[in-house]
Design a protein around this motif. Structure first.
Motif, PDB file in Angstrom:
ATOM      1  N   ALA A 352     -20.693 -25.255  -4.682  1.00 10.89           N
ATOM      2  CA  ALA A 352     -20.443 -23.820  -4.895  1.00 10.89           C
ATOM      3  C   ALA A 352     -20.018 -23.148  -3.592  1.00 10.89           C
ATOM      4  O   ALA A 352     -19.072 -22.338  -3.570  1.00 10.89           O
ATOM      5  CB  ALA A 352     -21.706 -23.151  -5.448  1.00 10.89           C
ATOM      6  N   LEU A 353     -20.703 -23.469  -2.498  1.00 12.06           N
ATOM      7  CA  LEU A 353     -20.334 -22.854  -1.219  1.00 12.06           C
ATOM      8  C   LEU A 353     -18.963 -23.342  -0.766  1.00 12.06           C
ATOM      9  O   LEU A 353     -18.145 -22.543  -0.279  1.00 12.06           O
ATOM     10  CB  LEU A 353     -21.391 -23.172  -0.161  1.00 12.06           C
ATOM     11  CG  LEU A 353     -21.138 -22.534   1.212  1.00 12.06           C
ATOM     12  CD1 LEU A 353     -21.066 -21.007   1.115  1.00 12.06           C
ATOM     13  CD2 LEU A 353     -22.216 -22.947   2.204  1.00 12.06           C
ATOM     14  N   LEU A 354     -18.685 -24.629  -0.926  1.00 13.02           N
ATOM     15  CA  LEU A 354     -17.375 -25.159  -0.537  1.00 13.02           C
ATOM     16  C   LEU A 354     -16.259 -24.497  -1.342  1.00 13.02           C
ATOM     17  O   LEU A 354     -15.184 -24.193  -0.804  1.00 13.02           O
ATOM     18  CB  LEU A 354     -17.344 -26.672  -0.731  1.00 13.02           C
ATOM     19  CG  LEU A 354     -18.201 -27.494   0.238  1.00 13.02           C
ATOM     20  CD1 LEU A 354     -18.224 -28.953  -0.195  1.00 13.02           C
ATOM     21  CD2 LEU A 354     -17.688 -27.378   1.665  1.00 13.02           C
ATOM     22  N   GLN A 355     -16.507 -24.264  -2.617  1.00 16.49           N
ATOM     23  CA  GLN A 355     -15.501 -23.611  -3.450  1.00 16.49           C
ATOM     24  C   GLN A 355     -15.256 -22.184  -2.979  1.00 16.49           C
ATOM     25  O   GLN A 355     -14.098 -21.743  -2.878  1.00 16.49           O
ATOM     26  CB  GLN A 355     -15.947 -23.617  -4.906  1.00 16.49           C
ATOM     27  CG  GLN A 355     -14.951 -22.918  -5.843  1.00 16.49           C
ATOM     28  CD  GLN A 355     -15.388 -22.967  -7.296  1.00 16.49           C
ATOM     29  OE1 GLN A 355     -16.187 -23.812  -7.682  1.00 16.49           O
ATOM     30  NE2 GLN A 355     -14.873 -22.050  -8.099  1.00 16.49           N
ATOM     31  N   ILE A 362     -11.134 -20.792   4.141  1.00 14.69           N
ATOM     32  CA  ILE A 362     -11.994 -21.215   5.245  1.00 14.69           C
ATOM     33  C   ILE A 362     -12.186 -22.730   5.160  1.00 14.69           C
ATOM     34  O   ILE A 362     -12.675 -23.241   4.156  1.00 14.69           O
ATOM     35  CB  ILE A 362     -13.359 -20.509   5.186  1.00 14.69           C
ATOM     36  CG1 ILE A 362     -13.179 -18.997   5.282  1.00 14.69           C
ATOM     37  CG2 ILE A 362     -14.282 -21.016   6.298  1.00 14.69           C
ATOM     38  CD1 ILE A 362     -14.465 -18.212   5.028  1.00 14.69           C
ATOM     39  N   GLU A 363     -11.824 -23.440   6.206  1.00 12.53           N
ATOM     40  CA  GLU A 363     -12.027 -24.887   6.238  1.00 12.53           C
ATOM     41  C   GLU A 363     -13.514 -25.197   6.329  1.00 12.53           C
ATOM     42  O   GLU A 363     -14.226 -24.623   7.152  1.00 12.53           O
ATOM     43  CB  GLU A 363     -11.314 -25.501   7.446  1.00 12.53           C
ATOM     44  CG  GLU A 363     -11.514 -26.995   7.573  1.00 12.53           C
ATOM     45  CD  GLU A 363     -10.960 -27.570   8.862  1.00 12.53           C
ATOM     46  OE1 GLU A 363     -11.158 -28.785   9.098  1.00 12.53           O
ATOM     47  OE2 GLU A 363     -10.345 -26.821   9.643  1.00 12.53           O
ATOM     48  N   ALA A 364     -13.983 -26.098   5.500  1.00  5.39           N
ATOM     49  CA  ALA A 364     -15.396 -26.488   5.513  1.00  5.39           C
ATOM     50  C   ALA A 364     -15.514 -27.918   5.025  1.00  5.39           C
ATOM     51  O   ALA A 364     -14.664 -28.404   4.268  1.00  5.39           O
ATOM     52  CB  ALA A 364     -16.231 -25.551   4.640  1.00  5.39           C
ATOM     53  N   HIS A 365     -16.574 -28.595   5.461  1.00  5.68           N
ATOM     54  CA  HIS A 365     -16.780 -30.003   5.138  1.00  5.68           C
ATOM     55  C   HIS A 365     -18.199 -30.223   4.629  1.00  5.68           C
ATOM     56  O   HIS A 365     -19.151 -29.708   5.217  1.00  5.68           O
ATOM     57  CB  HIS A 365     -16.530 -30.875   6.363  1.00  5.68           C
ATOM     58  CG  HIS A 365     -15.159 -30.692   6.938  1.00  5.68           C
ATOM     59  ND1 HIS A 365     -14.075 -31.419   6.504  1.00  5.68           N
ATOM     60  CD2 HIS A 365     -14.707 -29.833   7.894  1.00  5.68           C
ATOM     61  CE1 HIS A 365     -13.010 -31.027   7.170  1.00  5.68           C
ATOM     62  NE2 HIS A 365     -13.353 -30.070   8.022  1.00  5.68           N
ATOM     63  N   ALA A 412     -29.709 -26.202   0.965  1.00  7.69           N
ATOM     64  CA  ALA A 412     -30.744 -26.712   0.059  1.00  7.69           C
ATOM     65  C   ALA A 412     -31.295 -25.643  -0.871  1.00  7.69           C
ATOM     66  O   ALA A 412     -31.581 -25.925  -2.038  1.00  7.69           O
ATOM     67  CB  ALA A 412     -31.876 -27.349   0.863  1.00  7.69           C
ATOM     68  N   ASP A 413     -31.479 -24.417  -0.381  1.00  6.03           N
ATOM     69  CA  ASP A 413     -32.007 -23.364  -1.258  1.00  6.03           C
ATOM     70  C   ASP A 413     -31.028 -22.203  -1.406  1.00  6.03           C
ATOM     71  O   ASP A 413     -31.432 -21.071  -1.696  1.00  6.03           O
ATOM     72  CB  ASP A 413     -33.370 -22.868  -0.761  1.00  6.03           C
ATOM     73  CG  ASP A 413     -33.302 -22.225   0.614  1.00  6.03           C
ATOM     74  OD1 ASP A 413     -32.241 -22.312   1.269  1.00  6.03           O
ATOM     75  OD2 ASP A 413     -34.311 -21.620   1.040  1.00  6.03           O
ATOM     76  N   LEU A 414     -29.733 -22.482  -1.227  1.00  8.63           N
ATOM     77  CA  LEU A 414     -28.703 -21.448  -1.360  1.00  8.63           C
ATOM     78  C   LEU A 414     -28.118 -21.510  -2.770  1.00  8.63           C
ATOM     79  O   LEU A 414     -27.283 -22.360  -3.081  1.00  8.63           O
ATOM     80  CB  LEU A 414     -27.603 -21.663  -0.320  1.00  8.63           C
ATOM     81  CG  LEU A 414     -26.522 -20.583  -0.263  1.00  8.63           C
ATOM     82  CD1 LEU A 414     -27.075 -19.309   0.368  1.00  8.63           C
ATOM     83  CD2 LEU A 414     -25.303 -21.072   0.504  1.00  8.63           C
ATOM     84  N   GLU A 415     -28.560 -20.614  -3.618  1.00 11.64           N
ATOM     85  CA  GLU A 415     -28.082 -20.600  -4.999  1.00 11.64           C
ATOM     86  C   GLU A 415     -26.603 -20.204  -5.042  1.00 11.64           C
ATOM     87  O   GLU A 415     -26.109 -19.499  -4.150  1.00 11.64           O
ATOM     88  CB  GLU A 415     -28.910 -19.611  -5.830  1.00 11.64           C
ATOM     89  CG  GLU A 415     -30.378 -19.985  -5.983  1.00 11.64           C
ATOM     90  CD  GLU A 415     -30.582 -21.200  -6.891  1.00 11.64           C
ATOM     91  OE1 GLU A 415     -29.591 -21.652  -7.517  1.00 11.64           O
ATOM     92  OE2 GLU A 415     -31.719 -21.687  -6.975  1.00 11.64           O
ATOM     93  N   LEU A 422     -22.380 -15.056   1.010  1.00 12.75           N
ATOM     94  CA  LEU A 422     -22.277 -15.706   2.311  1.00 12.75           C
ATOM     95  C   LEU A 422     -20.814 -15.962   2.673  1.00 12.75           C
ATOM     96  O   LEU A 422     -20.389 -15.698   3.803  1.00 12.75           O
ATOM     97  CB  LEU A 422     -23.049 -17.033   2.299  1.00 12.75           C
ATOM     98  CG  LEU A 422     -22.880 -17.908   3.552  1.00 12.75           C
ATOM     99  CD1 LEU A 422     -23.338 -17.167   4.796  1.00 12.75           C
ATOM    100  CD2 LEU A 422     -23.650 -19.217   3.393  1.00 12.75           C
ATOM    101  N   ALA A 423     -20.030 -16.478   1.730  1.00 17.96           N
ATOM    102  CA  ALA A 423     -18.630 -16.762   2.016  1.00 17.96           C
ATOM    103  C   ALA A 423     -17.860 -15.488   2.347  1.00 17.96           C
ATOM    104  O   ALA A 423     -17.011 -15.476   3.253  1.00 17.96           O
ATOM    105  CB  ALA A 423     -17.990 -17.481   0.831  1.00 17.96           C
TER     106      ALA A 423
END
Length: 439
Positions: A352-355, A362-365, A412-415, A422-423
Motif C-alpha cells: 500500500a505504501l509503495l503504491q 516517489i522512488e521507493a524499494h 509493520a503497523d502502518l495501515e 504519509l505519502a
C-alpha cells in the motif's frame, strides 16, 4: 565536528583508554574528530608512533574510523557504551524501529515443565524435538538440514562464527545499505568491511564478484526481507550468485533469513547449490516475539563443529526453558495461523505504501519484509521535514557504507489508510527540501 575533550596518556594503551572513556561517557560523540597524530603527540609529549599505535588499536576495536584527509573520528556507532536508538519525540508516529506489530504476535507463556538444573545441559545442549521441528521448518525451503544448531539470536551466531573463522584485518563482504547492527558488529570484531551493493533482488553479482577479487573471506547476506532495502533473491539472482561463489570454496557464506515466515517472499537459498562453507540462520523475533532471543541454524559440518565448540566454551547452551517456549509456539496451530495472518498484513501494508509513493512519483524499494527504503538527496532535511508533519523515520546514514542517501520506513503497523497521508506528507517534504537545497 571538532570536540573539546582532554585526551590524556603517555603510552599507546593509556591514550586509547582515554579516548574510549570519552566515548563511553558521551564526551566524544559519533563523528567527533580526534586530533591529528602529530599534534596530539606534541600535546602529550610522546612520539607520533605512540599516538598512531593508539589510534590503530581504537580502529581495530571499532571505536574510531579514519577517513583519509578527513582524519580520525569516532565511529558512527562506536563499539562501546550504550547505543540505544534516539528517543522518539513526543507526539510523533514512530516508523523507525523495524519492530513487528504487537497485535500480530502470540502471547508468550513459559512452559509449565521447568528444566531440571541437575543434569548436564552441556552434554545435551539442544532439545531433540526442537531440532526435529527446525528440520521440518527449513527442509521445505530447500535448506540442507543434516547439521543444525541453536544460538542466542542471529547476531550472537554470526559474531561467534566470524570470530572463530576470521582474524582482525580480514575482509567481510557486507550488504550496502545493510543492517546497521551487523555492520557495527563486524567493525567491532576488528574485521574490514567490503561494501556489496544491493537492489530489489538482493546482492548484486557484479558487486559480489568485485568483493571476492578484493579477498573477502566471508559474505553476510539476506536472501529476503533485506534490511533496509527490502530486496529478495529471485531464482535467477540466486543462480547468478552461486556461479560467482563457485570458484571461492573457502569463503564462508552466512545467509541471514531473519524475517522468514513474514518476509512476504519465497526463499531462494544459496546453501543448496554450491558453497562448501555455509550457514543459514533464522530467528523468530519478527513473528513470535522480540524477547525470544533464539536462532536456529543449518550449516556444513565444519561450521557446526567450530560454532558449537566456541559456544561450549562460553554460554555452553541455549536455555532449555527458551527452547521449550519456542518449540511450543512453532508447533502450535493457533500460532501458525496468527503468523500467516501477520505475513499477509505486512505484505498489504508494504505494498500500500509503495503504491502511494508510486502514484506521487516517489522512488521507493521494498520487495519483501517490513521496511521501505526511499532514496533522497538530503536525509536530515527529509527526517526533520517529516517530523514537522508528525512522522518519525530512520535516517539512512546508519545503514550505509558507500550507497547513496535514503530513509528507512518501517511499515509493520502502518495501515493502508495511514499510507495515503504519509505519502502525501512525504511528497510535500521532498518538494520543500528540493526548493531549499537547490532541486
Amino acid at each position: 565536528m571538532a570536540i573539546q575533550y582532554g585526551i590524556s596518556g603517555t603510552t599507546a594503551k593509556g591514550i586509547a583508554a582515554s579516548v574510549e572513556q570519552g566515548v563511553t561517557e558521551g564526551s566524544l560523540g559519533p563523528g567527533a574528530a580526534l586530533p591529528p597524530v602529530r599534534r596530539l603527540a606534541d600535546e602529550l609529549g610522546v612520539s607520533p608512533g605512540t599516538v598512531a599505535t593508539a589510534y590503530k588499536e581504537l580502529r581495530g576495536r571499532g571505536i574510531v574510523v579514519t577517513r583519509g584527509r578527513g582524519g580520525t573520528v569516532v565511529a558512527p556507532e562506536p563499539a562501546v557504551a550504550s547505543r540505544r536508538p534516539p528517543k522518539v519525540p513526543e507526539g510523533l508516529r514512530d516508523l523507525s524501529g523495524g519492530h513487528p506489530d504487537p497485535a500480530l504476535l502470540p502471547a508468550l507463556v513459559p512452559p509449565s515443565r521447568l528444566s531440571p538444573g541437575a543434569r548436564s545441559h552441556r552434554s545435551t545442549p539442544r532439545l531433540e524435538r526442537l531440532e526435529d521441528a527446525v528440520r521440518d521448518w527449513l527442509l521445505p525451503d530447500g535448506v540442507p538440514v543434516e547439521h543444525v544448531t541453536f544460538a542466542h539470536g542471529a547476531l550472537d551466531l554470526i559474531g561467534r562464527l566470524l570470530s572463530v573463522e576470521l582474524r582482525p584485518g580480514d575482509a567481510v563482504a557486507m550488504e550496502d545499505p545493510g543492517y546497521h547492527h551487523l555492520l557495527d558488529l563486524v567493525t567491532a570484531l576488528g574485521l574490514r568491511i567490503v561494501p556489496v551493493a544491493v537492489d530489489d533482488e538482493g546482492v548484486r553479482p557484479d558487486a559480489l564478484g568485485a568483493a571476492l577479487r578484493a579477498g573477502v573471506r566471508a559474505l553476510v547476506c539476506s536472501p529476503r526481507a533485506q534490511n533496509p532495502y527490502g530486496g529478495c533473491f529471485s531464482a535467477v539472482r540466486r543462480d547468478a550468485l552461486v556461479d560467482v561463489l563457485r570458484d571461492e570454496p573457502e569463503v564462508l557464506v552466512v545467509e541471514n533469513d531473519h524475517a522468514s515466515e513474514v518476509a512476504g517472499a519465497p526463499l531462494h537459498t544459496l546453501t543448496a547449490r554450491g558453497p562448501a562453507r555455509w550457514v543459514h540462520v533464522r530467528t523468530v523475533s519478527k513473528f513470535l516475539g522480540t524477547d525470544l532471543r533464539w536462532a536456529a541454524a543449518a550449516c556444513d559440518a565444519t561450521t557446526l563443529a567450530r560454532h558449537d565448540g566456541r559456544l561450549l566454551l562460553t554460554s555452553g547452551w541455549v536455555s532449555h526453558l527458551l527452547q521449550e517456549t519456542v518449540y511450543g509456539l512453532l508447533t502450535d496451530n493457533g500460532t501458525r495461523a496468527l503468523v500467516t495472518r501477520a505475513g499477509e498484513a505486512y505484505a498489504l501494508r508494504r505494498s500500500a505504501l509503495l503504491q502511494e509513493f508510486g502514484e506521487r512519483g516517489i522512488e521507493a524499494h521494498g520487495a519483501s519484509g517490513m521496511n521501505v527504503w526511499v532514496p533522497v538527496r538530503d536525509e536530515s532535511a527529509v527526517v526533520n521535514g517529516l517530523r514537522s508533519h508528525g512522522w518519525w523515520v530512520a535516517s539512512g546514514a546508519r545503514f550505509r557504507l558507500s550507497a547513496g542517501p535514503g530513509v528507512r520506513i518501517s511499515v509493520a503497523d502502518l495501515e493502508p489508510a495511514d499510507a495515503v497521508r504519509l505519502a502525501s506528507d512525504f511528497a510535500v517534504v521532498l518538494g520543500e527540501s528540493e526548493a531549499t537545497y537547490g532541486g
